[in-house]
Design a protein around this motif. Structure first.
Motif, PDB file in Angstrom:
ATOM      1  N   ASN A   1      45.268  46.853  41.511  1.00 25.04           N
ATOM      2  CA  ASN A   1      44.183  46.782  40.518  1.00 25.04           C
ATOM      3  C   ASN A   1      44.425  45.344  39.776  1.00 25.04           C
ATOM      4  O   ASN A   1      43.413  44.671  39.432  1.00 25.04           O
ATOM      5  CB  ASN A   1      43.859  47.721  39.614  1.00 25.04           C
ATOM      6  N   PHE A   2      45.455  45.094  38.907  1.00 31.47           N
ATOM      7  CA  PHE A   2      45.853  43.903  38.433  1.00 31.47           C
ATOM      8  C   PHE A   2      45.594  42.727  39.364  1.00 31.47           C
ATOM      9  O   PHE A   2      45.014  41.580  38.851  1.00 31.47           O
ATOM     10  CB  PHE A   2      47.187  44.029  37.893  1.00 31.47           C
ATOM     11  N   ALA A   3      45.911  42.832  40.460  1.00 29.22           N
ATOM     12  CA  ALA A   3      45.836  41.459  41.735  1.00 29.22           C
ATOM     13  C   ALA A   3      44.260  41.513  41.866  1.00 29.22           C
ATOM     14  O   ALA A   3      43.857  40.143  41.632  1.00 29.22           O
ATOM     15  CB  ALA A   3      46.592  41.607  43.124  1.00 29.22           C
ATOM     16  N   MET A   4      43.558  42.373  41.937  1.00 28.86           N
ATOM     17  CA  MET A   4      42.258  42.399  42.489  1.00 28.86           C
ATOM     18  C   MET A   4      41.392  41.840  41.130  1.00 28.86           C
ATOM     19  O   MET A   4      40.480  41.009  41.053  1.00 28.86           O
ATOM     20  CB  MET A   4      41.623  43.554  42.779  1.00 28.86           C
ATOM     21  N   ALA A   5      41.783  42.308  39.641  1.00 29.77           N
ATOM     22  CA  ALA A   5      41.398  41.712  38.538  1.00 29.77           C
ATOM     23  C   ALA A   5      41.633  40.164  38.462  1.00 29.77           C
ATOM     24  O   ALA A   5      40.481  39.464  38.230  1.00 29.77           O
ATOM     25  CB  ALA A   5      41.902  42.617  37.367  1.00 29.77           C
ATOM     26  N   ALA A   6      42.692  39.784  38.846  1.00 24.91           N
ATOM     27  CA  ALA A   6      43.105  38.488  38.399  1.00 24.91           C
ATOM     28  C   ALA A   6      42.255  37.612  39.604  1.00 24.91           C
ATOM     29  O   ALA A   6      41.909  36.682  39.272  1.00 24.91           O
ATOM     30  CB  ALA A   6      44.624  38.002  38.926  1.00 24.91           C
TER      31      ALA A   6
ATOM     32  N   THR B   1      22.483  42.408  34.546  1.00 19.06           N
ATOM     33  CA  THR B   1      21.583  42.464  35.902  1.00 19.06           C
ATOM     34  C   THR B   1      22.392  43.600  36.923  1.00 19.06           C
ATOM     35  O   THR B   1      23.600  43.006  36.903  1.00 19.06           O
ATOM     36  CB  THR B   1      21.155  41.395  36.493  1.00 19.06           C
ATOM     37  N   GLY B   2      21.756  44.675  37.127  1.00 19.44           N
ATOM     38  CA  GLY B   2      22.603  45.369  38.053  1.00 19.44           C
ATOM     39  C   GLY B   2      23.705  46.499  37.390  1.00 19.44           C
ATOM     40  O   GLY B   2      24.162  47.189  38.281  1.00 19.44           O
ATOM     41  N   ILE B   3      23.859  46.448  36.183  1.00 21.27           N
ATOM     42  CA  ILE B   3      24.398  47.605  35.738  1.00 21.27           C
ATOM     43  C   ILE B   3      24.381  48.985  35.894  1.00 21.27           C
ATOM     44  O   ILE B   3      24.900  49.650  36.005  1.00 21.27           O
ATOM     45  CB  ILE B   3      24.652  47.245  34.037  1.00 21.27           C
ATOM     46  N   GLU B   4      22.870  49.106  36.138  1.00 21.91           N
ATOM     47  CA  GLU B   4      22.527  50.580  36.392  1.00 21.91           C
ATOM     48  C   GLU B   4      22.724  51.005  38.017  1.00 21.91           C
ATOM     49  O   GLU B   4      22.803  52.257  38.438  1.00 21.91           O
ATOM     50  CB  GLU B   4      20.980  50.735  36.105  1.00 21.91           C
ATOM     51  N   GLU B   5      23.126  49.843  38.755  1.00 21.50           N
ATOM     52  CA  GLU B   5      23.394  50.196  40.061  1.00 21.50           C
ATOM     53  C   GLU B   5      24.795  50.836  40.441  1.00 21.50           C
ATOM     54  O   GLU B   5      25.108  51.181  41.628  1.00 21.50           O
ATOM     55  CB  GLU B   5      22.883  48.972  41.009  1.00 21.50           C
ATOM     56  N   VAL B   6      25.510  50.559  39.514  1.00 21.58           N
ATOM     57  CA  VAL B   6      26.897  50.929  39.474  1.00 21.58           C
ATOM     58  C   VAL B   6      27.123  52.562  39.165  1.00 21.58           C
ATOM     59  O   VAL B   6      26.617  52.762  38.321  1.00 21.58           O
ATOM     60  CB  VAL B   6      27.880  50.042  38.428  1.00 21.58           C
ATOM     61  N   ASP B   7      27.865  53.248  40.064  1.00 24.47           N
ATOM     62  CA  ASP B   7      27.962  54.619  39.782  1.00 24.47           C
ATOM     63  C   ASP B   7      29.129  54.873  38.786  1.00 24.47           C
ATOM     64  O   ASP B   7      30.282  55.035  39.297  1.00 24.47           O
ATOM     65  CB  ASP B   7      28.194  55.211  41.103  1.00 24.47           C
ATOM     66  N   TRP B   8      29.045  54.389  37.583  1.00 25.90           N
ATOM     67  CA  TRP B   8      29.856  54.541  36.570  1.00 25.90           C
ATOM     68  C   TRP B   8      30.484  55.858  36.494  1.00 25.90           C
ATOM     69  O   TRP B   8      31.654  55.844  36.132  1.00 25.90           O
ATOM     70  CB  TRP B   8      29.354  54.112  35.335  1.00 25.90           C
ATOM     71  N   ALA B   9      30.029  56.936  36.669  1.00 27.23           N
ATOM     72  CA  ALA B   9      30.458  58.379  36.806  1.00 27.23           C
ATOM     73  C   ALA B   9      31.672  58.642  37.520  1.00 27.23           C
ATOM     74  O   ALA B   9      32.376  59.480  37.465  1.00 27.23           O
ATOM     75  CB  ALA B   9      29.482  59.645  36.794  1.00 27.23           C
ATOM     76  N   SER B  10      31.602  57.745  38.738  1.00 27.42           N
ATOM     77  CA  SER B  10      32.407  58.058  39.788  1.00 27.42           C
ATOM     78  C   SER B  10      33.714  57.204  39.502  1.00 27.42           C
ATOM     79  O   SER B  10      34.685  57.364  40.141  1.00 27.42           O
ATOM     80  CB  SER B  10      31.857  57.601  41.312  1.00 27.42           C
TER      81      SER B  10
ATOM     82  N   ALA C   1      35.075  47.003  37.820  1.00 27.98           N
ATOM     83  CA  ALA C   1      33.635  46.968  37.909  1.00 27.98           C
ATOM     84  C   ALA C   1      33.028  46.123  36.649  1.00 27.98           C
ATOM     85  O   ALA C   1      31.773  45.829  36.862  1.00 27.98           O
ATOM     86  CB  ALA C   1      33.044  48.256  37.967  1.00 27.98           C
ATOM     87  N   CYS C   2      33.500  45.967  35.379  1.00 22.73           N
ATOM     88  CA  CYS C   2      33.011  45.464  34.262  1.00 22.73           C
ATOM     89  C   CYS C   2      33.128  44.029  34.448  1.00 22.73           C
ATOM     90  O   CYS C   2      32.488  43.068  33.721  1.00 22.73           O
ATOM     91  CB  CYS C   2      33.932  45.849  33.165  1.00 22.73           C
ATOM     92  N   ILE C   3      33.838  43.240  35.308  1.00 25.12           N
ATOM     93  CA  ILE C   3      34.442  41.902  35.314  1.00 25.12           C
ATOM     94  C   ILE C   3      33.194  41.141  35.509  1.00 25.12           C
ATOM     95  O   ILE C   3      32.976  40.172  34.754  1.00 25.12           O
ATOM     96  CB  ILE C   3      35.443  41.632  36.266  1.00 25.12           C
ATOM     97  N   PRO C   4      32.235  41.281  36.390  1.00 28.40           N
ATOM     98  CA  PRO C   4      30.945  40.407  36.655  1.00 28.40           C
ATOM     99  C   PRO C   4      30.299  40.534  35.412  1.00 28.40           C
ATOM    100  O   PRO C   4      29.450  39.365  34.966  1.00 28.40           O
ATOM    101  CB  PRO C   4      30.369  41.091  37.733  1.00 28.40           C
ATOM    102  N   PHE C   5      30.102  41.749  34.655  1.00 33.71           N
ATOM    103  CA  PHE C   5      29.395  41.607  33.483  1.00 33.71           C
ATOM    104  C   PHE C   5      29.737  40.942  32.387  1.00 33.71           C
ATOM    105  O   PHE C   5      29.121  40.358  31.593  1.00 33.71           O
ATOM    106  CB  PHE C   5      28.931  43.127  33.139  1.00 33.71           C
ATOM    107  N   LEU C   6      31.130  41.029  32.251  1.00 34.36           N
ATOM    108  CA  LEU C   6      31.981  40.418  31.224  1.00 34.36           C
ATOM    109  C   LEU C   6      31.711  38.952  31.116  1.00 34.36           C
ATOM    110  O   LEU C   6      31.390  38.150  30.526  1.00 34.36           O
ATOM    111  CB  LEU C   6      33.323  40.797  31.118  1.00 34.36           C
ATOM    112  N   LEU C   7      31.841  38.372  32.629  1.00 34.13           N
ATOM    113  CA  LEU C   7      31.520  36.863  32.762  1.00 34.13           C
ATOM    114  C   LEU C   7      30.146  36.531  32.518  1.00 34.13           C
ATOM    115  O   LEU C   7      30.062  35.356  31.864  1.00 34.13           O
ATOM    116  CB  LEU C   7      32.009  36.537  34.242  1.00 34.13           C
ATOM    117  N   GLU C   8      29.216  37.496  32.656  1.00 36.54           N
ATOM    118  CA  GLU C   8      27.995  37.174  32.541  1.00 36.54           C
ATOM    119  C   GLU C   8      27.670  37.039  30.805  1.00 36.54           C
ATOM    120  O   GLU C   8      27.024  36.173  30.435  1.00 36.54           O
ATOM    121  CB  GLU C   8      27.055  38.211  32.986  1.00 36.54           C
ATOM    122  N   LEU C   9      28.188  37.805  30.077  1.00 32.69           N
ATOM    123  CA  LEU C   9      28.222  37.827  28.854  1.00 32.69           C
ATOM    124  C   LEU C   9      28.875  36.495  28.195  1.00 32.69           C
ATOM    125  O   LEU C   9      28.346  35.781  27.034  1.00 32.69           O
ATOM    126  CB  LEU C   9      28.691  39.218  28.165  1.00 32.69           C
TER     127      LEU C   9
END
Length: 758
Positions: free
Chosen positions: A118-123, A3-12, A61-69
């Motif tokens: 980025n690593f700290a934010m990912a953790a 849910t919400g994957i289309e709302e992310v501006d992936w191209a940016s 940006a992928c982390i919420p979707f990976l957790l959902e999967l």
């Protein structure tokens, strides 16, 4: 789902290969019902979104979707997604790395720069959603249960809660490998959280004694040793050997030998798939493939207890179980590469595995012996026996990268003369000769002289095209090693006919070979005189050494070498000139003044080369010895070169040099040991250092006062020119232009690159 994957501006957003607009398709692919599509998607995540461990804005940006999967039991192969999340969030930043904006020496101007923030934010992002992993420890999918414990231990913000959960799950978990993963995760918590360490270590000690399953006891013992090295029992070898015997004899289901029908043929080729297939192949047919990782953990914890580790490996090598023997052989590689020790019996027993019917075991034994050089002596009879027993016995069976080809390389590198007739058969045959075999000729000494006509014939057949260097350089090196001056016409053909591509490399290799031929190469004098004026210092200095070896006229070559020492030359160029002057010795005494400025260079390798050369040409001990000893402490990879010079100095270096040499001889760890990295010549280089240190110490104790500089007319072997040395210096990695860690080789010495340990 998603849910919400289309709302992310992936191209940016971006990943390793540019805009991240392809990421939604990868995320959907992870949830696909098609296993090939899932594997391709996971490969894409590792290849672009988490490329080589990096964390980009698209990764975040992928982390919420990976957790959902991961939380959806309808998604298949979630174990791989759990492992991906563990990798993304489990990177531990070293506080000593400094600024979060420039990790590991990177800077924002680098093309591949990824902010450490980025690593700290990912953790933090994964930790915030890490409760999803709690319910995975009892998931129906064993692969998920296998991946979940380390994710919890690495990522969950409540380690005490995780610790209780892992222990509770251990009492009911039916799968062996999942149980081992639970124990490993407990050990990880103990290492990461000091407040929980004492109780966790006590629990591991209890489990190592009380568990019914010997595999579980071994896992607990390995983690106990890792978390509390001080609590490793004195009888660790007896304990582990007993557990391995229990593991071997406990009834277990027969393993799947592989080879059955599968859908693998439908899968596209991916890196993830190749890794999976390699692991499956490695485990195929083994009843307890997981023992290897347990023993690797235990060996890591034992660290410098080399005698215990050797005793443990010896016990494994004597096991009736080929899997345990295979584990032992692979563990031998890490042990011998990092630590000095008495390995004679280990090597002999590894040699005995060459006759085992298990092809993987034979391959492992051969691979290990290839890297031992002189230490492979106790296995020489086994190596020779394998080579004598080959079906048909034709020379083609010794060519290419085969098991027998590797056995021949190990035998030749050990210096055993029985390799000579076998090498002759290879050279007589029609196939390509493995280049490492040609570089190994040097170690065979005078017994290899009979190979010269065959090497000459091979060199004559080399086409003078753009591949000439790759084909000719190993042959030129082998001819230099056997002093095959009868091949002079063929050597000059290569020199005169080399095309523009890599011509300088060819010229340098030819000059080194002509130097080894000495006065017998007089016909090459005109060409060598022309090469003295080359724009390349490597070529000009090699030509100078060759011309000196052929004519013995220092006045013709020393001025040329001195020119390369002048201001404006690079460090590599000055190193090359200094080495050549050192090889000439006292006849080059007039160059002493030009060498002295190099003693204060900012470049350590230039200081070492100039100091060694200055001593060899002028015997200036007071100037050079402090420089050499300072470099000894500053860069351990310079010690082979320095020890060689100290051995030549003898009593002139005493007593000030005795202490560092004695310290080196008493050190257990190899001077060039590197965790997680190795070179094919590491053990050989370290053994050479030990030999030189013993020689230096013996000369300091026994010889009278030094008379003059270095020996005139012949140089001192390869001052810094032996096989594939590591880390530092000006040469290309692993020995200059030569591939496979071999390099060109100095005249009269080993195959190293001009200008330094590479």
């Amino acid at each position: 789902m998603l849910t919400g994957i289309e709302e992310v501006d992936w191209a940016s957003l971006g990943h390793a290969y540019g805009p991240a607009d392809d990421v939604p398709a990868l995320l959907r692919g992870l949830a696909s019902a098609d296993p090939a599509e899932r594997e391709t998607a996971l490969d894409g995540m590792y290849g672009a979104v988490h490329h080589q461990g990096d964390v980009y804005d698209s990764t975040l940006a992928c982390i919420p979707f990976l957790l959902e999967l991961v939380a959806d039991p309808g998604v298949q192969d979630r174990g791989g997604i759990v492992e991906l999340l563990t990798s993304i969030g489990g990177i531990e930043l070293d506080d000593e790395d400094g600024d979060l904006d420039c990790p590991a020496g990177s800077c924002p101007d680098d093309a591949d720069f990824v902010p450490a923030a980025n690593f700290a934010m990912a953790a933090a992002a994964i930790a915030a959603g890490a409760d999803v992993f709690l319910c995975l420890v009892d998931d129906a999918d064993p692969e998920v249960r296998l991946a979940a414990p380390v994710a919890l231990a690495s990522l969950h913000p409540d380690p005490a809660r995780v610790l209780r959960l892992l222990r509770e799950r251990l009492t009911v978990e039916p799968d062996t490998e999942a149980r081992l993963a639970l124990v490993a995760a407990v050990g990880r918590i103990a290492l990461r959280h000091a407040a929980l360490r004492a109780e966790t270590v006590d629990w591991l000690g209890w489990l190592a004694r009380a568990a019914q399953d010997p595999g579980l006891r071994l896992a607990a013992l390995a983690q106990l040793a890792r978390c509390a090295p001080g609590r490793i029992p004195d009888d660790i070898v007896r304990w582990v050997t007993g557990l391995l015997e229990e593991i071997r004899t406990v009834p277990r289901p027969e393993p799947d030998a592989g080879g059955g029908e599968s859908g693998a043929a439908r899968f596209p080729v991916t890196l993830v798939g190749q890794v999976r297939e390699l692991l499956e192949e490695h485990a195929a047919g083994r009843r307890t493939p997981w023992t290897e990782e347990l023993l690797r953990t235990l060996h890591g914890a034992l660290d410098d207890r080399v005698d215990d580790r050797i005793a443990l490996i010896l016990a494994q090598l004597r096991s009736p179980d080929p899997g345990q023997r295979s584990d032992a052989v692979w563990l031998c590689g890490g042990l011998t590469r990092l630590w000095r020790g008495r390995y004679e019996e280990v090597v002999r027993l590894v040699g005995a595995q060459l006759a085992d019917p298990d092809a993987r075991l034979r391959e492992a034994a051969t691979s290990f012996l290839e890297r031992l050089f002189e230490l492979a002596g106790p296995a020489a009879d086994a190596l020779a026996g394998v080579l004598a027993e080959g079906p048909g016995g034709g020379p083609s069976e010794l060519t290419g990268r085969t098991g027998r080809d590797g056995a021949l390389l190990a035998l030749a590198r050990s210096g055993d003369a029985r390799a000579v007739p076998l090498l002759a058969r290879v050279l007589e045959g029609p196939g390509e000769v493995r280049r490492e075999l040609l570089y190994a000729v040097e170690g065979l000494g005078p017994s290899a002289a009979g190979l010269a006509p065959l090497l000459r014939r091979r060199l004559a057949a080399v086409e003078l095209d753009e591949e000439v260097y790759d084909r000719a350089a190993p042959l030129l090196y082998a001819l230099a090693a056997v002093r095959g001056a009868q091949a002079l016409p063929e050597v000059l053909r290569v020199l005169r006919g080399a095309p523009e591509h890599r011509r300088e490399w060819v010229r340098e290799a030819v000059a080194r070979t002509l130097a080894a031929f000495g006065p017998a190469a007089r016909e090459a004098v005109p060409e060598l005189r022309e090469l003295l004026g080359a724009d390349s210092a490597a070529v000009a200095t090699a030509a100078a050494r060759a011309l000196w070896a052929v004519e013995g006229d220092a006045d013709a070559v020393v001025p040329v070498l001195v020119r390369w020492l002048r201001p404006g030359s690079s460090g590599a160029e000055r190193c090359a000139a200094a080495q050549a002057l050192g090889a000439i010795g006292p006849a080059a005494a007039g160059a002493a003044r030009a060498l002295r400025p190099g003693l204060t260079s900012r470049d350590l390798w230039e200081r070492v080369r100039c100091a060694a050369a200055l001593w060899r040409v002028a015997g200036e001990t007071e100037r050079t010895l402090p420089v050499l000893l300072a470099a000894w402490e500053e860069n351990r990879h310079a010690r082979v070169d320095i020890a060689e010079c100290l051995a030549e100095m003898g009593p002139a270096a005493a007593p000030v040099a005795e202490l560092p040499i004695l310290a080196e001889l008493t050190r257990r760890r190899r001077h060039n040991a590197r965790e997680g990295a190795s070179g094919s010549h590491d053990v050989h280089q370290d053994e050479k250092l030990l030999t030189l240190c013993r020689a230096a110490l013996a000369r300091m104790e026994r010889c009278g006062p030094r008379q003059g500089g270095g020996a005139a007319g012949g140089g001192h072997g390869s001052a810094g020119g032996d096989h594939g040395s590591t880390d530092g210096g000006h040469g290309a990695a692993d020995g200059g232009h030569g591939a496979a860690g071999e390099g060109h080789g100095a005249a009269g010495g080993g195959p190293g690159s001009t200008g330094g340990l590479a």
